[in-house]
Design an enzyme around this catalytic site. Sequence first.
Site, PDB file in Angstrom:
ATOM      1  N   HIS A   1       0.827  -1.206   0.000  1.00  0.00           N
ATOM      2  CA  HIS A   1       0.000   0.000   0.000  1.00  0.00           C
ATOM      3  C   HIS A   1       0.863   1.258   0.000  1.00  0.00           C
ATOM      4  O   HIS A   1       0.390   2.334  -0.374  1.00  0.00           O
ATOM      5  CB  HIS A   1      -0.989   0.008   1.175  1.00  0.00           C
ATOM      6  CG  HIS A   1      -0.374   0.024   2.536  1.00  0.00           C
ATOM      7  ND1 HIS A   1      -0.096  -1.128   3.248  1.00  0.00           N
ATOM      8  CD2 HIS A   1       0.019   1.044   3.337  1.00  0.00           C
ATOM      9  CE1 HIS A   1       0.427  -0.807   4.420  1.00  0.00           C
ATOM     10  NE2 HIS A   1       0.507   0.505   4.503  1.00  0.00           N
TER      11      HIS A   1
ATOM     12  N   ASP B   1       0.341  -7.724   0.400  1.00  0.00           N
ATOM     13  CA  ASP B   1       0.600  -6.300   0.613  1.00  0.00           C
ATOM     14  C   ASP B   1       2.110  -6.099   0.615  1.00  0.00           C
ATOM     15  O   ASP B   1       2.745  -6.044   1.661  1.00  0.00           O
ATOM     16  CB  ASP B   1      -0.026  -5.858   1.948  1.00  0.00           C
ATOM     17  CG  ASP B   1       0.081  -4.359   2.186  1.00  0.00           C
ATOM     18  OD1 ASP B   1       0.609  -3.645   1.306  1.00  0.00           O
ATOM     19  OD2 ASP B   1      -0.362  -3.905   3.255  1.00  0.00           O
TER      20      ASP B   1
ATOM     21  N   GLY C   1       2.970   4.988  10.313  1.00  0.00           N
ATOM     22  CA  GLY C   1       4.381   5.187  10.002  1.00  0.00           C
ATOM     23  C   GLY C   1       5.182   3.903  10.049  1.00  0.00           C
ATOM     24  O   GLY C   1       6.278   3.836   9.505  1.00  0.00           O
TER      25      GLY C   1
ATOM     26  N   SER D   1       4.209   1.091   8.691  1.00  0.00           N
ATOM     27  CA  SER D   1       3.914   0.273   7.511  1.00  0.00           C
ATOM     28  C   SER D   1       5.176  -0.083   6.743  1.00  0.00           C
ATOM     29  O   SER D   1       6.020   0.765   6.461  1.00  0.00           O
ATOM     30  CB  SER D   1       2.963   1.021   6.570  1.00  0.00           C
ATOM     31  OG  SER D   1       1.635   0.860   6.956  1.00  0.00           O
TER      32      SER D   1
ATOM     33  N   SER E   1       1.801  -4.621   7.570  1.00  0.00           N
ATOM     34  CA  SER E   1       0.705  -4.244   6.688  1.00  0.00           C
ATOM     35  C   SER E   1      -0.226  -3.257   7.376  1.00  0.00           C
ATOM     36  O   SER E   1      -0.327  -2.100   6.998  1.00  0.00           O
ATOM     37  CB  SER E   1      -0.066  -5.485   6.233  1.00  0.00           C
ATOM     38  OG  SER E   1      -1.209  -5.119   5.479  1.00  0.00           O
TER      39      SER E   1
END
Length: 456
Positions: free
Chosen positions: A211, A241, A321, A323, A339
Amino acid sequence: MSHKRIPKRKAAIAVGSVAALGAAALLLPNANASQSNGDDATPRTFKATDVSDVAAQLASQLGGAFAGSYYDAANKQLVVNVVGNNSNVVNRIEQAGAVAHQVQNSTSDLRAAAKTLRTDATIPGTAWSVDPKTNEIRVTADSTVTGSKWDTLTSTVKDLGSGVATVKKSAGTFKTFVDGGDAIFGGGARCSLGFNVTASDGSPAFLTAGHCGVAAKQWSDAQDGAPIATVDQATFPGDGDFALVKYDDPATQANSAVNVGNGQSVQINQAADAAVGQQVFRMGSTTGLNDGNVTGLDATVNYPEGTVTGLIQTDVCAEPGDSGGSLFTQDGSAIGLTSGGSGDCTVGGETFFQPVTTALQAVGATLGAGDAGAGGAADPSAGAGDQAGAGDQAGAGDQAGGADDQAGGAADDQAGGAADGQGAADDQGNADDQGGAAYGQSGSGMDDGSGMVTTP
């Protein structure tokens, strides 16, 4: 807060002069030794990272009798669920050093239940994964699932039958953790770098969340700074992801380590599949280092942006943050990429991770650094996909029986995609100054662990 800047030709998770494994020994608990007492019928003690291979072998040998497995951390044993009371099956499990546990639901039963949930209850704010400890599917609904949505979800679970699935409410909201960090920046979004890799063409690159990869094409090591890397492939939502981002400078040294702060690093030696019950560590630019346990495999999460399948579920906390940040083990195995999930590092919550083995196979990359600038071979210790496919121990879910079944395809057409608003940062700015990291790290200003690029 002032931050030390890593030269652009150096990759994010440079270890400096620190002896990575020695530092890890100071930081992390003692590793569990794998040993055997020599009696094939007596349970062995296993390291958590060893059980996935054994479980995969048993899954292929036992066929329909195999109903998932998990790691009993207290006793350091592999527990294998079986349907029926076939003594030959039990003997084979015990000869492998594992513990046989008779259960009600077969792999096919749970797989069918997961398919029903996907068909009848794909509701934003819901998630489910296989819990081999209870031999059920654990369904979770966040705070947005109310009224008719809640009624639909609970009735679907009830219709699955007794002892097949359970449902609980989560106080938070399922979301991707893309904003609020200060690690890597692209298109107004902030994310964390996961692991450095070598792309199939020999160029240096890194893995991060998909993402993040569809939110921006180019990424920098400083807010509003010049780009240092460009998205090559990204998948989100859908079968994972994850994103492969190539460094623009072919001479970048993409070291295979996670810097966990305070001058300590953990050398990453291989990619491995997760096992329910194993202890894992997560590093992210917002919250630093935190640990917890794997609670489910083959998780399906219904984010607002769409459904993502094949994830690892944990009780490790995370915040915006984080991710794309690294999920790894104390002995240096790369497990996952952050994720999303619910909650925060104050109240806790559920966090989901993209399996590294699946991502590596999908994008054709190898864990670790190659001979930068010379097109050399990747680090031989990487083991990019050596253990891929051991997700057979999941026992259920649409991808049960082989985590790498999902590998088919990083959605290249999404790379650098146009999801302009997807997880754009709200410029909370330096949220990592709050601390929140375990072991006294601040999560910022010290080569920002999690494999992230530091900011000036």
